[in-house]
Design an enzyme around this catalytic site. Structure first.
Site: not given
Ligand SMILES: NC(=O)c1ccc[n+]([C@@H]2O[C@H](COP(=O)([O-])OP(=O)(O)OC[C@H]3O[C@@H](n4cnc5c(N)ncnc54)[C@H](O)[C@@H]3O)[C@@H](O)[C@H]2O)c1
Length: 361
Positions: A121, A143, A185, A225, A235, A239, A243, A246, A250, A262
């Site tokens: 929990r 999130k 972003e 943000k 949201e 918030r 989007n 997006h 998407h 993305h």
């Molecule tokens: N929670 C939220 O509010 C929110 C908002 C936007 C996106 N997201 C989520 O975030 C994810 C995408 O995030 P992302 O683009 O960071 O993807 P990711 O976590 O897959 O990272 C991208 C790549 O870079 C590598 N990497 C990360 N940091 C590194 C570093 N410093 N040096 C070398 N390699 C590194 C990772 O291993 C991966 O291969 C998606 O799943 C998306 O749904 C969440």
């Protein structure tokens, strides 16, 4: 050191940004957490680069540390990995008084955050985001999520961390395509914010500039943000402006079947949507060109042949953010002045083909 305070009704915490912060992570964690066991969750790309240093820092500060790794990539945001992490926490006797430190990009942040919010929990959580996207966006706002076969982020929670520690120096090892993705972003938030933030974006004229100005870009994005999240954590209102780009993004991301990342899809979405709103005279002339100029400077795409196909209209209509049959699309009345345009799902075809009758606008 830049510190941004997040004040929500049920939780207050700080986001700290400092180049080289990883070298002081133990000291910083000890300011937030009493002695406890910490699970450092990372992925197969980030762990070999930074995990050893993090474990050393935390151990030197008096914490007991267990380190868990998931395979890098979106595919790890699933039940199997979630359950595997629960089992490792059980095996290592993690209690509710212990903590999880998410060391990675958005994938690790979302997955580790989900595990932290549900195991017993709720375990305390610290985010140490390592990708630009995670540093400017996904680590802020609380999130968490995992994916289902039918779509991304379909199971998740709102769960705020105890702190977010951001070290811009970690971006030096981030592959360039991911850097640009995160930057899409940043441009989005700057367009929504306007003023000084947009002035900063005007200084990014080549991909290298993103790293040169990383600290300021992160600070501006996180401040923006966090402000939006403080207004509307769950949201239900403001918030939704995050989007921007997006709805189109998407749809084409899904249709491109892995060929468009993305952030690239969002970049295209912002420009193409702004071009439409310009055509309907809701955005000022030149809105799409200004965005195009800034996004292309970072090497991002701004157009796609996937837009306008029958599959595209179908995907847009069924966008997961569709509320009560309406798509709440975000457009710019001006830089820094976003607005929502509620479009009935059954008018999506007309709207996106540029043929919306005048009286319906
Ligand atoms: N929670 C939220 O509010 C929110 C908002 C936007 C996106 N997201 C989520 O975030 C994810 C995408 O995030 P992302 O683009 O960071 O993807 P990711 O976590 O897959 O990272 C991208 C790549 O870079 C590598 N990497 C990360 N940091 C590194 C570093 N410093 N040096 C070398 N390699 C590194 C990772 O291993 C991966 O291969 C998606 O799943 C998306 O749904 C969440």
């Amino acid at each position: 050191m830049k510190t941004i305070q997040v004040d929500l009704p049920e939780k207050q915490y700080s986001i700290h940004i400092e180049p080289g912060m990883l070298n002081h992570l133990g000291t910083w964690t000890a300011k937030i957490w009493t002695p406890r066991q910490i699970a450092v969750i990372s992925d197969s790309h980030v762990a070999p680069l930074y995990e050893e240093q993090v474990i050393r820092q935390l151990s030197d500060a008096g914490f007991r540390v267990a380190a868990y790794q998931v395979p890098a990539g979106e595919a790890s945001k699933n039940w199997m990995e979630t359950i595997r992490l629960y089992r490792m926490l059980m095996t290592d006797h993690f209690q509710r008084t212990d903590g999880i430190l998410a060391l990675g990009g958005g994938v690790v942040g979302d997955l580790a955050g989900f595990v932290a919010s549900t195991y017993m929990r709720g375990l305390a959580l610290i985010q140490v985001p390592t990708s630009l996207l995670a540093q400017v966006d996904s680590s802020v706002g609380g999130k968490t999520a995992i994916d289902l076969e039918t779509g991304k982020n379909l199971v998740g929670t709102f769960y705020q961390p105890d702190a977010v520690f951001i070290d811009p120096d970690l971006l030096a090892t981030l592959p360039k395509r991911y850097l640009a993705e995160g930057y899409a972003e940043v441009v989005k938030m700057a367009a929504l914010s306007g003023n000084g933030f947009w002035k900063l974006i005007e200084q990014i004229n080549r991909p290298e500039d993103m790293l040169l100005h990383a600290e300021a870009l992160i600070e501006q994005s996180v401040t923006f943000k966090a402000g939006v999240v403080m207004d509307d954590e769950k949201e239900n209102g403001r918030r939704q402006i995050l989007n921007f780009g997006h709805t189109i993004g998407h749809a084409i991301e899904l249709l491109a079947q892995g060929k468009l990342a993305h952030g690239e899809a969002v970049s295209i979405g912002m420009v193409q949507l702004s071009a439409l709103f310009e055509k309907y005279r809701l955005s000022p002339p030149g809105a799409a060109a200004i965005l195009t100029n800034r996004l292309q400077a970072a090497g991002l795409p701004v157009a796609s042949s996937l837009i306008g196909t029958p599959d595209f209209y179908e995907k847009v209509k069924n966008d997961k953010k569709n509320r009560g049959g309406r798509l709440n699309m975000v457009y710019l009345q001006a830089l820094g002045r976003p607005a929502l345009y509620p479009l009935p799902g059954d008018r999506a075809g007309l709207f996106f083909s540029g043929k919306m009758p005048e009286q319906e606008r």
